[in-house]
Design a protein around this motif. Structure first.
Motif, PDB file in Angstrom:
ATOM      1  N   LEU A 266       0.824  -1.205   0.000  1.00 45.14           N
ATOM      2  CA  LEU A 266       0.000   0.000   0.000  1.00 45.14           C
ATOM      3  C   LEU A 266       0.862   1.260   0.000  1.00 45.14           C
ATOM      4  O   LEU A 266       0.519   2.257  -0.636  1.00 45.14           O
ATOM      5  N   LEU A 267       1.986   1.201   0.696  1.00 47.51           N
ATOM      6  CA  LEU A 267       2.905   2.338   0.706  1.00 47.51           C
ATOM      7  C   LEU A 267       3.448   2.600  -0.701  1.00 47.51           C
ATOM      8  O   LEU A 267       3.540   3.753  -1.145  1.00 47.51           O
ATOM      9  N   PHE A 268       3.784   1.530  -1.417  1.00 47.01           N
ATOM     10  CA  PHE A 268       4.211   1.656  -2.815  1.00 47.01           C
ATOM     11  C   PHE A 268       3.121   2.322  -3.642  1.00 47.01           C
ATOM     12  O   PHE A 268       3.378   3.245  -4.425  1.00 47.01           O
TER      13      PHE A 268
ATOM     14  N   ASN B 241       3.201   5.954  -5.622  1.00 47.06           N
ATOM     15  CA  ASN B 241       2.858   6.068  -7.042  1.00 47.06           C
ATOM     16  C   ASN B 241       1.693   7.029  -7.254  1.00 47.06           C
ATOM     17  O   ASN B 241       1.732   7.876  -8.153  1.00 47.06           O
ATOM     18  N   SER B 242       0.655   6.889  -6.441  1.00 42.39           N
ATOM     19  CA  SER B 242      -0.513   7.761  -6.621  1.00 42.39           C
ATOM     20  C   SER B 242      -0.168   9.212  -6.320  1.00 42.39           C
ATOM     21  O   SER B 242      -0.667  10.124  -6.987  1.00 42.39           O
ATOM     22  N   PHE B 243       0.707   9.462  -5.336  1.00 40.09           N
ATOM     23  CA  PHE B 243       1.127  10.836  -5.047  1.00 40.09           C
ATOM     24  C   PHE B 243       1.891  11.431  -6.231  1.00 40.09           C
ATOM     25  O   PHE B 243       1.633  12.564  -6.636  1.00 40.09           O
ATOM     26  N   LEU B 244       2.823  10.654  -6.767  1.00 46.46           N
ATOM     27  CA  LEU B 244       3.610  11.147  -7.902  1.00 46.46           C
ATOM     28  C   LEU B 244       2.730  11.452  -9.114  1.00 46.46           C
ATOM     29  O   LEU B 244       2.943  12.438  -9.823  1.00 46.46           O
ATOM     30  N   ILE B 245       1.719  10.612  -9.318  1.00 45.80           N
ATOM     31  CA  ILE B 245       0.894  10.739 -10.516  1.00 45.80           C
ATOM     32  C   ILE B 245      -0.213  11.782 -10.345  1.00 45.80           C
ATOM     33  O   ILE B 245      -0.447  12.595 -11.230  1.00 45.80           O
ATOM     34  N   THR B 246      -0.885  11.778  -9.188  1.00 51.73           N
ATOM     35  CA  THR B 246      -2.034  12.674  -9.031  1.00 51.73           C
ATOM     36  C   THR B 246      -1.658  14.051  -8.502  1.00 51.73           C
ATOM     37  O   THR B 246      -2.262  15.040  -8.892  1.00 51.73           O
TER      38      THR B 246
ATOM     39  N   VAL C  63       3.903  11.757 -15.413  1.00 49.70           N
ATOM     40  CA  VAL C  63       3.319  10.742 -16.295  1.00 49.70           C
ATOM     41  C   VAL C  63       3.495   9.366 -15.646  1.00 49.70           C
ATOM     42  O   VAL C  63       4.586   9.050 -15.135  1.00 49.70           O
ATOM     43  N   PRO C  64       2.454   8.510 -15.639  1.00 51.02           N
ATOM     44  CA  PRO C  64       2.543   7.213 -14.961  1.00 51.02           C
ATOM     45  C   PRO C  64       3.736   6.358 -15.372  1.00 51.02           C
ATOM     46  O   PRO C  64       4.340   5.695 -14.537  1.00 51.02           O
ATOM     47  N   PHE C  65       4.094   6.375 -16.642  1.00 49.10           N
ATOM     48  CA  PHE C  65       5.231   5.578 -17.097  1.00 49.10           C
ATOM     49  C   PHE C  65       6.502   6.007 -16.377  1.00 49.10           C
ATOM     50  O   PHE C  65       7.266   5.177 -15.879  1.00 49.10           O
TER      51      PHE C  65
ATOM     52  N   LEU D 198      -7.689   7.712  -9.814  1.00 53.24           N
ATOM     53  CA  LEU D 198      -6.327   7.268 -10.127  1.00 53.24           C
ATOM     54  C   LEU D 198      -5.595   6.806  -8.869  1.00 53.24           C
ATOM     55  O   LEU D 198      -4.895   5.790  -8.892  1.00 53.24           O
ATOM     56  N   ALA D 199      -5.754   7.537  -7.782  1.00 51.20           N
ATOM     57  CA  ALA D 199      -5.119   7.129  -6.527  1.00 51.20           C
ATOM     58  C   ALA D 199      -5.631   5.766  -6.089  1.00 51.20           C
ATOM     59  O   ALA D 199      -4.853   4.909  -5.653  1.00 51.20           O
TER      60      ALA D 199
END
Length: 193
Positions: free
Chosen positions: A58-60, A64-69, A74-76, A165-166
Motif C-alpha cells: 500500500l505504501l508503494f 505512485n498515486s502521489f507522484l501521478i495525481t 506521467v505514470p510511465f 487514479l489514486a
C-alpha cells in the motif's frame, strides 16, 4: 502462476484508466523482503508477515498515486522511478542475499482446499471475483471505466479523477504485495535477482 494472475488483476485496474504500473515487480520484492525480515528477526506469525507485506504494498501504491495525481508525473515515468528505487531499497534491506521464510509460510503455499485445489489458486480466484464485482457492480468500477474512456469528460461530469487514479494505484500496490507473498509461499525464499 497464480501470483502473476493476482498482480495482473491489480494492473487491470491501472490499465483501464489508461495508466501503467511498472513498479509491481519491485513492489513484490520489497514487500516480501520486509515481511521475511520481520518474520525471521522478530519471529512474527504468518498473519503479521502478511499484514506487513500488504502494508508495504500500500505504501508503494501511495507513493505512485502521489507522484501521478499530485505531482502530475506521467505514470510511465513515475512508476519507472519507483521500480528502480524499490529495487534499490529491496537490495538494501536484504543486503543482496536470499531471505528464507519459515516453514509455516511454505505450508500455506502447499495447502490444498478439499485436498485438491492449491490455496494460491483459491486466493487468485477470490481476487478475480472481487475485482469483477468491483468493476461491474460498484460506482468505483464505473468511475474507473469513465476515467479510462475520457478523463476530461469524466472531470466535466463531476468525477474526481485524481481520487480514481489514486484508488487504482493503491489497488495495484496492494495486489502486487499479495502476489509477492503468494510467490514466496510457493518458493519459500525471496531472491534478490
Amino acid at each position: 502462476a497464480s501470483y502473476i494472475g493476482i498482480v495482473a488483476v491489480g494492473m487491470t485496474f491501472v490499465i483501464l484508466t489508461g495508466g501503467i504500473d511498472l513498479s509491481v515487480g519491485s513492489n513484490m520484492y520489497v514487500s516480501a523482503a520486509v515481511a521475511g525480515l520481520v518474520m525471521q528477526n522478530l519471529k512474527a506469525p504468518v498473519w503479521a508477515g502478511l499484514l506487513i507485506c500488504l502494508g508495504v504494498g500500500l505504501l508503494f501504491g501511495l507513493v505512485n498515486s502521489f507522484l501521478i495525481t499530485r505531482l502530475k508525473i506521467v505514470p510511465f515515468i513515475a512508476t519507472l522511478g519507483t521500480m528502480v528505487a524499490g529495487k534499490g531499497v529491496g537490495l538494501l534491506f536484504s543486503q543482496s542475499i536470499q531471505i528464507p521464510f519459515p516453514d509455516s509460510v511454505l505450508q500455506l503455499g502447499s495447502t490444498r482446499l478439499f485436498g485438491v485445489i492449491p490455496l494460491p489458486i483459491v486466493i487468485f480466484a477470490f481476487v478475480v471475483l472481487i475485482a469483477h464485482l468491483v468493476l461491474t457492480m460498484t460506482p468505483i468500477g464505473r468511475r474507473v471505466y469513465a476515467v479510462g474512456n475520457d478523463p476530461d469528460a469524466a472531470k466535466k461530469a463531476g468525477l474526481n479523477v485524481s481520487n480514481v487514479l489514486a484508488t487504482v494505484y493503491l489497488a495495484s500496490g496492494l495486489l502486487a504485495a499479495l502476489g509477492g507473498f503468494v510467490s514466496v509461499a510457493q518458493q519459500g525464499v525471496v531472491h534478490p535477482g
